[in-house]
Design a protein around this motif. Structure first.
Motif, PDB file in Angstrom:
ATOM      1  N   ILE A 174     143.618 -43.380  99.614  1.00 49.11           N
ATOM      2  CA  ILE A 174     143.618 -42.269 100.452  1.00 49.11           C
ATOM      3  C   ILE A 174     143.720 -40.881  99.738  1.00 49.11           C
ATOM      4  N   PHE A 175     142.278 -40.527  99.083  1.00 51.77           N
ATOM      5  CA  PHE A 175     142.283 -39.521  98.121  1.00 51.77           C
ATOM      6  C   PHE A 175     141.819 -37.515  99.208  1.00 51.77           C
ATOM      7  N   LYS A 176     142.655 -37.065  99.538  1.00 55.38           N
ATOM      8  CA  LYS A 176     142.384 -36.334 100.278  1.00 55.38           C
ATOM      9  C   LYS A 176     142.215 -34.772  99.035  1.00 55.38           C
ATOM     10  N   GLU A 177     141.032 -33.954  99.303  1.00 56.03           N
ATOM     11  CA  GLU A 177     141.301 -33.290  98.131  1.00 56.03           C
ATOM     12  C   GLU A 177     141.575 -31.741  99.119  1.00 56.03           C
ATOM     13  N   SER A 178     141.274 -31.333 100.280  1.00 57.39           N
ATOM     14  CA  SER A 178     142.213 -30.372 100.625  1.00 57.39           C
ATOM     15  C   SER A 178     142.371 -30.563 101.848  1.00 57.39           C
ATOM     16  N   ASN A 179     142.881 -29.436 102.403  1.00 59.05           N
ATOM     17  CA  ASN A 179     143.722 -28.954 103.792  1.00 59.05           C
ATOM     18  C   ASN A 179     142.520 -27.973 104.529  1.00 59.05           C
ATOM     19  N   SER A 180     141.650 -27.999 103.957  1.00 57.82           N
ATOM     20  CA  SER A 180     140.343 -27.231 105.551  1.00 57.82           C
ATOM     21  C   SER A 180     140.386 -26.594 106.090  1.00 57.82           C
ATOM     22  N   ALA A 181     140.284 -27.672 107.155  1.00 57.74           N
ATOM     23  CA  ALA A 181     140.800 -27.560 108.511  1.00 57.74           C
ATOM     24  C   ALA A 181     142.338 -26.966 108.822  1.00 57.74           C
ATOM     25  N   GLU A 182     143.255 -27.456 108.419  1.00 58.07           N
ATOM     26  CA  GLU A 182     144.918 -27.034 108.125  1.00 58.07           C
ATOM     27  C   GLU A 182     145.016 -25.797 107.704  1.00 58.07           C
ATOM     28  N   GLU A 183     144.607 -25.681 107.280  1.00 60.31           N
ATOM     29  CA  GLU A 183     143.901 -24.079 106.448  1.00 60.31           C
ATOM     30  C   GLU A 183     143.752 -22.754 107.641  1.00 60.31           C
ATOM     31  N   HIS A 184     141.851 -23.559 107.517  1.00 55.73           N
ATOM     32  CA  HIS A 184     141.163 -22.472 109.192  1.00 55.73           C
ATOM     33  C   HIS A 184     142.371 -22.444 110.163  1.00 55.73           C
ATOM     34  N   LEU A 185     142.837 -23.621 110.502  1.00 54.06           N
ATOM     35  CA  LEU A 185     144.250 -23.683 112.173  1.00 54.06           C
ATOM     36  C   LEU A 185     145.074 -22.088 112.203  1.00 54.06           C
ATOM     37  N   ALA A 186     145.760 -22.503 110.439  1.00 49.48           N
ATOM     38  CA  ALA A 186     146.711 -21.215 110.309  1.00 49.48           C
ATOM     39  C   ALA A 186     146.237 -20.384 110.641  1.00 49.48           C
ATOM     40  N   LYS A 187     144.898 -19.614 110.052  1.00 47.71           N
ATOM     41  CA  LYS A 187     144.559 -18.571 109.509  1.00 47.71           C
ATOM     42  C   LYS A 187     144.022 -18.484 111.168  1.00 47.71           C
ATOM     43  N   LEU A 188     143.447 -18.966 112.019  1.00 51.19           N
ATOM     44  CA  LEU A 188     143.319 -18.731 113.605  1.00 51.19           C
ATOM     45  C   LEU A 188     144.227 -18.156 114.577  1.00 51.19           C
ATOM     46  N   GLU A 189     145.611 -19.583 113.830  1.00 53.89           N
ATOM     47  CA  GLU A 189     146.465 -18.965 114.744  1.00 53.89           C
ATOM     48  C   GLU A 189     147.081 -17.286 114.231  1.00 53.89           C
ATOM     49  N   GLU A 190     147.639 -16.666 112.533  1.00 55.26           N
ATOM     50  CA  GLU A 190     147.855 -15.665 112.469  1.00 55.26           C
ATOM     51  C   GLU A 190     146.715 -14.547 113.007  1.00 55.26           C
ATOM     52  N   LEU A 191     145.964 -14.683 112.710  1.00 57.86           N
ATOM     53  CA  LEU A 191     145.049 -13.635 113.516  1.00 57.86           C
ATOM     54  C   LEU A 191     145.165 -13.810 115.045  1.00 57.86           C
ATOM     55  N   LEU A 192     145.466 -15.000 115.988  1.00 62.88           N
ATOM     56  CA  LEU A 192     145.435 -14.134 117.580  1.00 62.88           C
ATOM     57  C   LEU A 192     146.300 -13.371 118.246  1.00 62.88           C
ATOM     58  N   PRO A 193     147.232 -13.208 117.988  1.00 65.47           N
ATOM     59  CA  PRO A 193     148.420 -12.353 117.805  1.00 65.47           C
ATOM     60  C   PRO A 193     147.740 -10.759 117.780  1.00 65.47           C
ATOM     61  N   ARG A 194     146.739 -10.641 117.129  1.00 63.15           N
ATOM     62  CA  ARG A 194     146.161  -9.673 117.119  1.00 63.15           C
ATOM     63  C   ARG A 194     145.120  -9.143 117.326  1.00 63.15           C
ATOM     64  N   ALA A 195     144.413  -9.899 117.731  1.00 60.67           N
ATOM     65  CA  ALA A 195     143.164 -10.173 118.380  1.00 60.67           C
ATOM     66  C   ALA A 195     142.992  -9.276 120.193  1.00 60.67           C
ATOM     67  N   THR A 196     142.102  -8.928 120.314  1.00 60.47           N
ATOM     68  CA  THR A 196     142.214  -8.418 122.142  1.00 60.47           C
ATOM     69  C   THR A 196     140.173  -9.320 122.813  1.00 60.47           C
ATOM     70  N   GLY A 197     140.515  -8.954 124.297  1.00 63.93           N
ATOM     71  CA  GLY A 197     139.133  -9.191 124.285  1.00 63.93           C
ATOM     72  C   GLY A 197     138.687 -10.233 123.674  1.00 63.93           C
ATOM     73  N   LYS A 198     137.016  -9.688 123.505  1.00 66.64           N
ATOM     74  CA  LYS A 198     136.047 -11.304 123.771  1.00 66.64           C
ATOM     75  C   LYS A 198     136.853 -12.392 121.725  1.00 66.64           C
ATOM     76  N   VAL A 199     136.828 -11.144 121.467  1.00 64.43           N
ATOM     77  CA  VAL A 199     137.675 -11.766 120.177  1.00 64.43           C
ATOM     78  C   VAL A 199     138.217 -12.755 120.519  1.00 64.43           C
ATOM     79  N   LYS A 200     139.636 -12.637 120.904  1.00 67.22           N
ATOM     80  CA  LYS A 200     141.249 -13.508 121.268  1.00 67.22           C
ATOM     81  C   LYS A 200     139.771 -14.821 121.799  1.00 67.22           C
ATOM     82  N   GLU A 201     138.960 -14.462 122.383  1.00 64.67           N
ATOM     83  CA  GLU A 201     138.277 -15.464 123.548  1.00 64.67           C
ATOM     84  C   GLU A 201     138.409 -15.931 122.933  1.00 64.67           C
TER      85      GLU A 201
END
Length: 223
Positions: A11-38
């Protein structure tokens, strides 16, 4: 002793793009409100589902008892600007399979025209909605890959690559959620053959490989 001394998956894995995307979302979540948070919360659920689906596919591949080379999470770009983000590229001794992994919630139905829909239960209520065809999505990936491969040659050889492409390259869509019910009763044969559940993946790869009339590649050529 060679790399493929026994049936093995590499197995060759080029990147962890999904994991990186998830980490960014979880970092943003505590600062978001309203519809953006949803919206972020919904995106986190979908991203986690996608990661979970790919893990299920990897489990099946790792236990295939076949010689396979697998590239995961691959991004390719043709000179004309078209791009494709491919979940899995599976190289067997005869074929290259582009695999689109879907960990969809709800029951999936494919009609006689190839339209996809899903039914989701909310408590005692059911909601049915159309979804974008993963077959069409993977066909676009195939077209980008074909263009990329033909670009490596002159005009004459490039035309030959395009003509022979479909005999060597195949498309599969895997529904990774084991709770999903697939109703393809009215779907055309060529559609049924492309959409499978995760537990059918290895049997399907074996069948496709056995049915191919192409010469068998060596393990070195596969790599």
């Amino acid at each position: 002793m060679g790399i493929f001394s026994k049936p093995e998956i590499i197995i060759f894995k080029e990147s962890n793009s999904a994991e990186e995307h998830l980490a960014k979302l979880e970092e943003l979540l505590p600062r978001a409100t309203g519809k953006v948070k949803e919206n972020i919360q919904k995106e986190i659920i979908l991203t986690k589902a996608g990661i979970d689906g790919e893990k299920k596919v990897l489990y099946e591949l790792k236990n295939s008892n076949m010689d396979l080379v697998v590239l995961q999470d691959i991004c390719i770009r043709a000179k004309d600007g078209r791009e494709a983000q491919i979940d899995f590229v599976i190289v067997t001794s005869k074929l290259m399979i582009l695999l689109e992994c879907k960990n969809l919630v709800g029951n999936i139905e494919i009609d006689s025209k190839g339209n996809f829909s899903r039914t989701i239960q909310y408590g005692k209520r059911y909601w049915k909605e159309g979804i974008y065809s993963p077959i069409t999505q993977n066909e676009r990936h195939m077209e980008v890959l074909k263009e990329c491969k033909s670009e490596e040659w002159n005009a004459v050889m490039g035309a030959m690559v395009r003509m022979s492409f479909s005999s060597f390259h195949k498309s599969l869509v895997v529904l990774a959620n084991e709770k999903t019910y697939l109703n393809d009763r009215y779907a055309k044969k060529e559609v049924k053959e492309q959409v499978i559940r995760a537990d059918q993946l290895i049997a399907t790869i074996r069948r496709m490989n056995a049915e191919s009339k192409l010469p068998k590649s060596t393990k070195k050529e596969m790599l």
